[in-house]
Design an enzyme around this catalytic site. Sequence first.
Site, short mmCIF file in Angstrom:
data_model
loop_
_atom_site.label_atom_id
_atom_site.label_comp_id
_atom_site.label_asym_id
_atom_site.label_seq_id
_atom_site.Cartn_x
_atom_site.Cartn_y
_atom_site.Cartn_z
N GLU A 44 1.16 -1.33 0.50
CA GLU A 44 -0.43 -0.23 0.38
C GLU A 44 1.02 1.57 -0.29
O GLU A 44 0.37 2.33 0.52
CB GLU A 44 -1.01 -0.32 1.60
C1 LIG Z 1 2.91 -9.67 0.62
C2 LIG Z 1 3.11 -8.67 -0.09
C3 LIG Z 1 1.53 -8.40 -0.49
C4 LIG Z 1 1.13 -7.40 -1.64
N1 LIG Z 1 -0.50 -7.75 -1.73
C5 LIG Z 1 -1.07 -6.58 -2.89
C6 LIG Z 1 -1.52 -6.76 -3.42
O1 LIG Z 1 -2.55 -8.06 -3.06
N2 LIG Z 1 -1.96 -5.96 -4.94
C7 LIG Z 1 -1.31 -5.61 -5.60
O2 LIG Z 1 -1.41 -5.32 -6.69
N3 LIG Z 1 -0.26 -5.72 -4.79
C8 LIG Z 1 0.15 -5.86 -3.71
N4 LIG Z 1 1.27 -6.27 -3.40
C9 LIG Z 1 2.92 -5.99 -3.90
C10 LIG Z 1 2.69 -4.17 -3.01
O3 LIG Z 1 2.64 -2.86 -3.40
C11 LIG Z 1 4.20 -3.75 -3.92
O4 LIG Z 1 4.88 -4.83 -2.99
C12 LIG Z 1 5.06 -2.37 -3.22
O5 LIG Z 1 3.59 -1.30 -4.57
C13 LIG Z 1 6.22 -2.05 -3.74
O6 LIG Z 1 6.64 -2.30 -5.25
P1 LIG Z 1 7.84 -3.47 -4.97
O7 LIG Z 1 8.19 -4.62 -4.32
O8 LIG Z 1 7.72 -3.93 -6.59
O9 LIG Z 1 9.37 -2.55 -4.77
P2 LIG Z 1 9.72 -1.35 -6.12
O10 LIG Z 1 8.70 -0.64 -6.54
O11 LIG Z 1 10.98 -2.36 -7.11
O12 LIG Z 1 10.53 -0.15 -4.81
C14 LIG Z 1 11.62 -0.70 -3.89
C15 LIG Z 1 12.51 0.49 -2.80
O13 LIG Z 1 12.02 1.45 -3.57
C16 LIG Z 1 11.67 2.32 -3.20
N5 LIG Z 1 10.66 3.50 -4.06
C17 LIG Z 1 10.00 3.06 -4.86
N6 LIG Z 1 10.23 4.26 -6.68
C18 LIG Z 1 11.45 5.38 -5.51
C19 LIG Z 1 10.61 7.14 -4.99
N7 LIG Z 1 10.89 7.70 -5.94
N8 LIG Z 1 11.87 7.70 -4.13
C20 LIG Z 1 12.11 6.88 -3.24
N9 LIG Z 1 12.24 5.03 -2.85
C21 LIG Z 1 11.32 4.49 -4.04
C22 LIG Z 1 10.30 1.54 -2.98
O14 LIG Z 1 9.87 2.63 -1.58
C23 LIG Z 1 10.95 0.70 -2.33
O15 LIG Z 1 12.06 1.11 -1.25
C24 LIG Z 1 1.88 -6.99 -2.28
C25 LIG Z 1 3.12 -7.49 -1.86
C26 LIG Z 1 3.12 -7.76 -1.03
C27 LIG Z 1 4.83 -8.32 -0.54
#
Ligand SMILES: Cc1cc2nc3c(=O)[nH]c(=O)nc-3n(C[C@H](O)[C@H](O)[C@H](O)COP(=O)(O)OP(=O)(O)OC[C@H]3O[C@@H](n4cnc5c(N)ncnc54)[C@H](O)[C@@H]3O)c2cc1C
Length: 821
Positions: A500
């Site tokens: 989220e």
């Molecule tokens: C257990 C679990 C349940 C989930 N449930 C759902 C679900 O039901 N439906 C769904 O659609 N998604 C779901 N997600 C996905 C979740 O919303 C994403 O994991 C999240 O949006 C982060 O994306 P990412 O993991 O690809 O990290 P990335 O986008 O690769 O980010 C990696 C890091 O970079 C940082 N970052 C990225 N951009 C910036 C910026 N501009 N400035 C500073 N820092 C930045 C982030 O804060 C993070 O620390 C789930 C994820 C998990 C792990």
Amino acid sequence: MIWLFLLASIAAFFTLAYLEARAWVWTLAVGAVLAALASLVDLSPLATNALLWGFVVFAAILNVKPLRRLLISDPLLRVFRKVMPPMSQTEADAINAGTVWWDGELFSGRPSWDELLSFPRPRLSAEEQAFLDGETEELCRIADDWDTYAINDLSPHAWQYLKDKGFLGMIIPKEYGGKGFSAYAHSQVVMKLATRCSAATVSVMVPNSLGPAELLLHYGTEQQKRHYLPRLGKGLEIPCFALTNPHAGSDAAAIPDHGVVCKGTWEGNEVLGMRVTWDKRYITLGPIATLLGLAFGLYDPDHLLGDKEDIGITCALVPTNHPGVHIGRRHFPLNATFHNGPNWGKDVFMPLDWIIGGPAMAGQGWRMLMECLAAGRSISLPSSNVGMSKLAVRATGAYARVRSQFKTPIGKFEGIEEALTRMGANLYMMDAARRMTAVGIDLGEKPSVISAIVKYHVTERNRRVVNDAMDIQGGKGICLGPNNFMGRAYQQIPISITVEGANILTRSLIIFGQGAIRCHPYVLREMLAAREPDRKKASQEFDHALWGHIRFTLTNAVRSLVMGLTGSHWIGVALDAAPENRRYFQQLTRFSAMFAFLTDVSMVVLGGGLKRREKLSARLGDILSLMYLVSATLKRYEDEGRQQADKPLLDWAVWDAMFKAQNAFEGVISNYPSRPVAWLLRRCLFPLGRPYVMPSDRLGHDVARLLIEPSASRDRLTAGMYLPKGETDITGKLEAALDAAIAAEPIERKLREAQKAGHIAGETAEALAKAGVAAGMLTAEERAQIARAARLRDEVIRVDDFPPDLALAEEARPAAQRAVA
Ligand SMILES: Cc1cc2nc3c(=O)[nH]c(=O)nc-3n(C[C@H](O)[C@H](O)[C@H](O)COP(=O)(O)OP(=O)(O)OC[C@H]3O[C@@H](n4cnc5c(N)ncnc54)[C@H](O)[C@@H]3O)c2cc1C
């Protein structure tokens, strides 16, 4: 006379700026000052004429709007249009989503404390209370974390129970077959479940958050609502919402998943539909979902829907038994046993009617998601993380009293006290923020910035609380098993941090980035005016916003300086505010004015570059967030009837937050790219230095004590959590062990003193007690009391061990079966 005149003029300037005087008042004041000057000084006719004409021009510009627009506002509007950073539609949707609530007041420089105190206290209806005491209590009894570990799922019994009892439809109105609960009740249920079982919590959280129900309620067609909502409410459908793609996580608007509008066959007829290809991962409940909420970009290359080819992000509801939909595989997120996994499909044909809201809502998906995010994000993670912290605080506090080393309960060592203090005060503040935010949602708000604040700060503080709890427990927290109440929460914390809106992104980009535009009284109006195509309307609206903005900045600069010089002692606070918190309200008013001024200066000095300066933006966001947390904490104190016994919790939490906010101000100023501006800011915001220091050790001691002995404060701090009755499991046993340890302490002390004085002797505690009874110092009842305390202590300090092959499942199975029975 001249000096007197100068002083009076400066005083008049400060007074008018402080009071945010209107243009005509400034005009009169400047006229009066010039008249006084002319009478005091013997001016030449030329100088008199220059003054006179200068005044006429000044008065005309300030008061004759068409002239002001022509000479000042319109040229500035042209510059503003050039320097304003471009904004994509998805960014605009995110900025415009939701409502501005108490965050707007904090941006105003003059928060209305009367308004804060007038927000209703959080309350449950009789039906909601009965659901918490009945169904929720029962679900907690039959589902605990360790039991789920054995089968990597909730037990079938627990699943059936939560479906049958309506846990999946708490936010669905009664007319559609749901529970129709308030946001506060929803929050209480999630919080209570989180004190017991993460799989149950997440399985309940998702359908009640951004799961399709929320989207359907706001945007679904009547037919979609009538079909799906009752089924979701009764648990006949298991929903999930799939947005995240391997290539688009935080930048979710960039999902490559796509659909192409085309004709196809559906139920034997040729219909207009779309052929959708997607690849989603991390989708909670996805592996067992029957209804897939799916987000993808929609394209119409053959113009079957209209002129637009790139229609935009679209959300559809797809039954998972539809041919071509692949679900079922699971991720294993940090040993958590809730269902989470990928799903995918290639060129899957589906009718346009599956779009949430029907074909008319094609391309509106991003706006829909952003608008609905605020409510869900305000409840789910804040509630579940407060739940985890309640468990951590209550059970670890008890453990710290029961566990002794060096012949002393560990909770009485200063080092442990420090960690206990942070845990208690953090929880007091986190819960205050959770409660106030839920009340906001119940008032009809969809506070997008506040939802980001509570998501970030409650999950971060929970991480701290759980880490402290782990440190205090030592090996007891590390060895997993049914007797470990913290290790699984510790493992799963990064999930809350990531979902989220991942926390680093939320802090660095969202809170201040969105807040500065949305909550600022003038910035959005200026931006909208700059985008207005009607030139006359643009000119009028920009002029109005600009001059309001100038007055706003000036007043906040002067008020910051004056309040800094006077310690803000004479600032008015809410009439109904507790006198003992008066200074906090005054200091918050000061911080609000300082923050508003610093925001304006930053936007002028850094312009569009502020968006890229994430470290500065994050610190500005911290100030806003900490002011929100402090407001919520002061409100909680009032709501709970000004409990004097809880005052140490409030004082520590507020001092700590104000100290951190002060450091965030300093962090912004000392990293300002312009040194002269930084110098001026420091003189203006902290003219007499920084007022806040860390909360004192003595205060910390008072907080820690509240955690290691039973009291009404401890009960209020952990209210609403699941407490197993009896001594059948570790948390229930800890409660009993705490009571027993406290009851036994004076008896044990009596024995130790007698032993020291040489009246009795014995190698073990039991032998000593026997000798005490024999010497007539102890009654049989007292001996039984210390024996019971010793037995319970022994039981709660033990950890689990397993067969050599770590057959965890075998060990746990009886517990799982017990739950079913
Ligand atoms: C257990 C679990 C349940 C989930 N449930 C759902 C679900 O039901 N439906 C769904 O659609 N998604 C779901 N997600 C996905 C979740 O919303 C994403 O994991 C999240 O949006 C982060 O994306 P990412 O993991 O690809 O990290 P990335 O986008 O690769 O980010 C990696 C890091 O970079 C940082 N970052 C990225 N951009 C910036 C910026 N501009 N400035 C500073 N820092 C930045 C982030 O804060 C993070 O620390 C789930 C994820 C998990 C792990």
